[in-house]
Design a protein around this motif. Structure first.
Motif, PDB file in Angstrom:
ATOM      1  N   TYR A   1      45.968  65.174  37.719  1.00 39.22           N
ATOM      2  CA  TYR A   1      45.149  64.032  37.288  1.00 39.22           C
ATOM      3  C   TYR A   1      45.908  62.726  37.589  1.00 39.22           C
ATOM      4  O   TYR A   1      46.542  62.123  36.704  1.00 39.22           O
ATOM      5  N   PRO A   2      45.827  62.275  38.814  1.00 43.40           N
ATOM      6  CA  PRO A   2      46.556  61.049  39.201  1.00 43.40           C
ATOM      7  C   PRO A   2      46.142  59.817  38.413  1.00 43.40           C
ATOM      8  O   PRO A   2      46.975  58.953  38.109  1.00 43.40           O
ATOM      9  N   ASP A   3      44.821  59.727  38.088  1.00 41.22           N
ATOM     10  CA  ASP A   3      44.343  58.523  37.385  1.00 41.22           C
ATOM     11  C   ASP A   3      44.989  58.369  36.016  1.00 41.22           C
ATOM     12  O   ASP A   3      45.152  57.250  35.515  1.00 41.22           O
ATOM     13  N   ALA A   4      45.335  59.484  35.386  1.00 42.82           N
ATOM     14  CA  ALA A   4      45.958  59.420  34.066  1.00 42.82           C
ATOM     15  C   ALA A   4      47.435  59.049  34.146  1.00 42.82           C
ATOM     16  O   ALA A   4      47.995  58.449  33.229  1.00 42.82           O
ATOM     17  N   VAL A   5      48.085  59.379  35.241  1.00 41.91           N
ATOM     18  CA  VAL A   5      49.525  59.150  35.384  1.00 41.91           C
ATOM     19  C   VAL A   5      49.829  57.768  35.967  1.00 41.91           C
ATOM     20  O   VAL A   5      50.812  57.116  35.605  1.00 41.91           O
ATOM     21  N   ARG A   6      48.953  57.313  36.875  1.00 45.02           N
ATOM     22  CA  ARG A   6      49.218  56.117  37.649  1.00 45.02           C
ATOM     23  C   ARG A   6      49.540  54.882  36.810  1.00 45.02           C
ATOM     24  O   ARG A   6      50.453  54.119  37.153  1.00 45.02           O
ATOM     25  N   PRO A   7      48.844  54.591  35.681  1.00 46.83           N
ATOM     26  CA  PRO A   7      49.134  53.368  34.919  1.00 46.83           C
ATOM     27  C   PRO A   7      50.553  53.308  34.358  1.00 46.83           C
ATOM     28  O   PRO A   7      51.052  52.223  34.046  1.00 46.83           O
ATOM     29  N   LYS A   8      51.199  54.456  34.231  1.00 49.04           N
ATOM     30  CA  LYS A   8      52.537  54.495  33.643  1.00 49.04           C
ATOM     31  C   LYS A   8      53.643  54.315  34.685  1.00 49.04           C
ATOM     32  O   LYS A   8      54.815  54.272  34.334  1.00 49.04           O
ATOM     33  N   LEU A   9      53.257  54.234  35.947  1.00 52.36           N
ATOM     34  CA  LEU A   9      54.252  54.208  37.012  1.00 52.36           C
ATOM     35  C   LEU A   9      54.434  52.807  37.583  1.00 52.36           C
ATOM     36  O   LEU A   9      53.573  51.940  37.417  1.00 52.36           O
ATOM     37  N   THR A  10      55.548  52.641  38.294  1.00 47.21           N
ATOM     38  CA  THR A  10      55.876  51.349  38.919  1.00 47.21           C
ATOM     39  C   THR A  10      55.733  51.469  40.423  1.00 47.21           C
ATOM     40  O   THR A  10      56.390  52.316  41.044  1.00 47.21           O
ATOM     41  N   PRO A  11      54.861  50.660  41.053  1.00 48.84           N
ATOM     42  CA  PRO A  11      54.716  50.725  42.512  1.00 48.84           C
ATOM     43  C   PRO A  11      56.000  50.277  43.210  1.00 48.84           C
ATOM     44  O   PRO A  11      56.642  49.309  42.796  1.00 48.84           O
ATOM     45  N   VAL A  12      56.369  50.970  44.275  1.00 50.64           N
ATOM     46  CA  VAL A  12      57.529  50.591  45.082  1.00 50.64           C
ATOM     47  C   VAL A  12      57.139  50.634  46.550  1.00 50.64           C
ATOM     48  O   VAL A  12      56.204  51.322  46.950  1.00 50.64           O
ATOM     49  N   PHE A  13      57.897  49.858  47.351  1.00 49.77           N
ATOM     50  CA  PHE A  13      57.711  49.831  48.802  1.00 49.77           C
ATOM     51  C   PHE A  13      56.275  49.486  49.192  1.00 49.77           C
ATOM     52  O   PHE A  13      55.698  50.081  50.103  1.00 49.77           O
ATOM     53  N   GLN A  14      55.671  48.519  48.458  1.00 50.55           N
ATOM     54  CA  GLN A  14      54.344  48.061  48.865  1.00 50.55           C
ATOM     55  C   GLN A  14      54.424  47.363  50.227  1.00 50.55           C
ATOM     56  O   GLN A  14      53.467  47.343  50.974  1.00 50.55           O
ATOM     57  N   ILE A  15      55.571  46.755  50.477  1.00 54.70           N
ATOM     58  CA  ILE A  15      55.873  46.264  51.834  1.00 54.70           C
ATOM     59  C   ILE A  15      56.941  47.188  52.390  1.00 54.70           C
ATOM     60  O   ILE A  15      58.060  47.228  51.893  1.00 54.70           O
ATOM     61  N   PRO A  16      56.656  47.967  53.363  1.00 52.29           N
ATOM     62  CA  PRO A  16      57.600  48.972  53.848  1.00 52.29           C
ATOM     63  C   PRO A  16      58.842  48.343  54.450  1.00 52.29           C
ATOM     64  O   PRO A  16      58.753  47.377  55.211  1.00 52.29           O
ATOM     65  N   PRO A  17      60.037  48.865  54.110  1.00 50.58           N
ATOM     66  CA  PRO A  17      61.273  48.345  54.697  1.00 50.58           C
ATOM     67  C   PRO A  17      61.408  48.726  56.167  1.00 50.58           C
ATOM     68  O   PRO A  17      60.703  49.609  56.671  1.00 50.58           O
ATOM     69  N   ALA A  18      62.323  48.106  56.843  1.00 54.65           N
ATOM     70  CA  ALA A  18      62.495  48.327  58.285  1.00 54.65           C
ATOM     71  C   ALA A  18      62.986  49.731  58.603  1.00 54.65           C
ATOM     72  O   ALA A  18      62.810  50.219  59.726  1.00 54.65           O
ATOM     73  N   SER A  19      63.610  50.400  57.595  1.00 65.74           N
ATOM     74  CA  SER A  19      64.146  51.735  57.854  1.00 65.74           C
ATOM     75  C   SER A  19      63.067  52.817  57.903  1.00 65.74           C
ATOM     76  O   SER A  19      63.315  53.929  58.365  1.00 65.74           O
ATOM     77  N   PHE A  20      61.851  52.522  57.439  1.00 64.25           N
ATOM     78  CA  PHE A  20      60.787  53.528  57.440  1.00 64.25           C
ATOM     79  C   PHE A  20      60.288  53.773  58.872  1.00 64.25           C
ATOM     80  O   PHE A  20      60.194  52.835  59.683  1.00 64.25           O
ATOM     81  N   PRO A  21      59.931  55.009  59.178  1.00 67.71           N
ATOM     82  CA  PRO A  21      59.310  55.299  60.487  1.00 67.71           C
ATOM     83  C   PRO A  21      58.005  54.511  60.649  1.00 67.71           C
ATOM     84  O   PRO A  21      57.318  54.235  59.656  1.00 67.71           O
ATOM     85  N   PRO A  22      57.658  54.149  61.852  1.00 72.56           N
ATOM     86  CA  PRO A  22      56.447  53.335  62.077  1.00 72.56           C
ATOM     87  C   PRO A  22      55.188  53.967  61.485  1.00 72.56           C
ATOM     88  O   PRO A  22      54.340  53.261  60.937  1.00 72.56           O
ATOM     89  N   MET A  23      55.064  55.289  61.603  1.00 72.87           N
ATOM     90  CA  MET A  23      53.858  55.940  61.099  1.00 72.87           C
ATOM     91  C   MET A  23      53.775  55.819  59.579  1.00 72.87           C
ATOM     92  O   MET A  23      52.693  55.558  59.021  1.00 72.87           O
ATOM     93  N   VAL A  24      54.871  55.998  58.910  1.00 69.28           N
ATOM     94  CA  VAL A  24      54.886  55.891  57.445  1.00 69.28           C
ATOM     95  C   VAL A  24      54.597  54.452  57.032  1.00 69.28           C
ATOM     96  O   VAL A  24      53.814  54.204  56.107  1.00 69.28           O
TER      97      VAL A  24
END
Length: 420
Positions: free
Chosen positions: A78-101
């Protein structure tokens, strides 16, 4: 009062403030460094976990949740129940991430979250989302806050003990100041065992010794004066009954000199003892000179005191200042070549002027007790007059200066507060 910038307590406070600021800065920089390292490790884990999760999904197996569990991942039903308790990260992908990711993150098909213990990968589809949790395997050193807290506690404890150790120094400084002002009823005894207590106890012992010596000296002086007054009085009465002659004049002169010595010693004892409490008021210079004329009987001795200045008023102890003028004028008359002394006030300074030969001794020598020159009168004093003058002026915060110019002696009183 010690200026703030020179105070030892100010320097101690400044030192400890600097130490606390340095400790906090070091802690913040250390935390920042660890967070940067943690972020790099998370980036590496995201790349690794995203590839593994994508591989399982692309395999197309029917029991995907079981497959995720086998690989060490946790399937979130149940992602909808868990999501409000979490902290978003990497909303802007860093340069080290592969292009596809990075592309999937930018277009919203992949969302990454975290909490204290897990990373969460949400795969967003057209109809539903799949969320997979991965255990964070980074190292979080718990010794950093413990070390910081311990060091801060030690620093505070050191500051408290240091200030506590230096507190008696304030009391000692106040007592030394009181002692310098002439108060002998002080005590700096300390029960502590540090260096400040040692200095305080040594100073306390010195004060007690000085107090005992002063009391002994005062008692000795008073006893001498008391014992001498009676025989001198009897001697003067006996001389008064004698027939006029050379022997009678010699005895009369001797008894007068002894009586003058006792009088000067009494003045010295009063000035240098604890009994000298100055009473400040407005003192008219001309009236004080007139009082000196009455004391010295200048009209009888065919001597002249010339007051040659405008009205002048000083804020001082009038009785003590009259004694100063009496001694200076009497000294000027005795050493004058024309039996004349001039008193004037100029630029806030009192000047006593008389004609005469230059001093045989230096000015510094003649202000010492029992040092005198050769006067032109047979009733010269015992060298206590200028010492008394200096002592009274010191108590007023003033000073006596001297110069010899054009055959004249100038005794100059400086530093008295003039009333405009």
């Amino acid at each position: 009062m010690v200026p703030l910038r020179h105070s030892i307590f100010f320097k101690i406070n400044l030192f400890f403030l600097f130490a606390v600021a340095a400790l906090i800065s070091f802690f913040v920089m250390t935390l920042r460094e660890f967070r940067m390292q943690e972020l790099q490790l998370i980036e590496q884990q995201v790349i690794k976990d995203e590839a593994a999760i994508r591989k399982i999904i692309l395999a197309g197996e029917e029991d995907s949740p079981r497959k995720f569990r086998e690989k060490g991942y946790r399937y979130i039903e149940y992602p909808d129940a868990v999501r409000p308790k979490l902290t978003p990260v990497f909303q802007i992908p860093p340069a080290s991430f592969p292009p596809m990711v990075a592309e999937r993150i930018r277009d919203g098909r992949l969302r990454i979250y975290r909490d204290d213990d897990n990373l969460y990968f949400e795969l967003v589809g057209p109809h539903h989302s799949t969320m997979i949790a991965s255990r964070l395997t980074i190292y979080r050193p718990k010794w950093i806050p413990v070390l910081f807290g311990s060091m801060l506690a030690v620093l505070i404890l050191l500051y408290w003990t240091t200030v506590r150790s230096f507190k008696p120094l304030k009391k000692l400084a106040k007592q030394i100041q009181r002692f310098g002002e002439g108060h002998m009823d002080i005590s700096t005894k300390s029960e502590e065992r540090d260096e400040i207590a040692f200095v305080a106890n040594q100073f306390d012992a010195a004060v007690k010794k000085i107090r005992a010596m002063k009391e002994a000296r005062t008692l000795f002086m008073r006893n001498i004066m008391h014992e001498l007054k009676t025989p001198i009085t009897k001697g003067k009465l006996s001389v008064a009954l004698m027939e006029k002659g050379e022997e009678e004049q010699v005895l009369r002169r001797a008894f007068n000199r002894m009586e003058q010595l006792i009088s000067e010693m009494a003045e010295v004892e009063m000035i240098t003892s604890q009994s000298l409490d100055l009473v400040f008021e407005d003192c008219d210079l001309k009236k004080m000179v007139e009082a000196v004329e009455m004391l010295l009987f200048t009209d009888v001795l065919d001597q002249t005191i010339a007051y040659t200045c405008e009205p002048c008023t000083f804020h001082a102890d009038c009785k003590m200042l009259t004694i100063v003028l009496k001694n200076l004028i009497d000294n000027g008359l005795k050493y004058s070549s024309d039996n004349r002394v001039e008193v004037c006030c100029k630029n806030g300074e009192i000047r006593i002027i008389n004609k005469g030969e230059p001093l045989e001794k230096s000015f510094r020598e003649i202000v010492e007790p029992f040092v005198k020159g050769e006067a032109n009168h047979s009733h010269a004093n015992f060298g206590l007059g200028l010492y008394i003058v200096k002592s009274i002026l010191d108590a007023h915060g003033a000073e006596l200066d001297y110069l010899y110019r054009n055959g004249k002696h100038y005794f100059i009183i400086k530093g008295l507060k003039q009333v405009s």
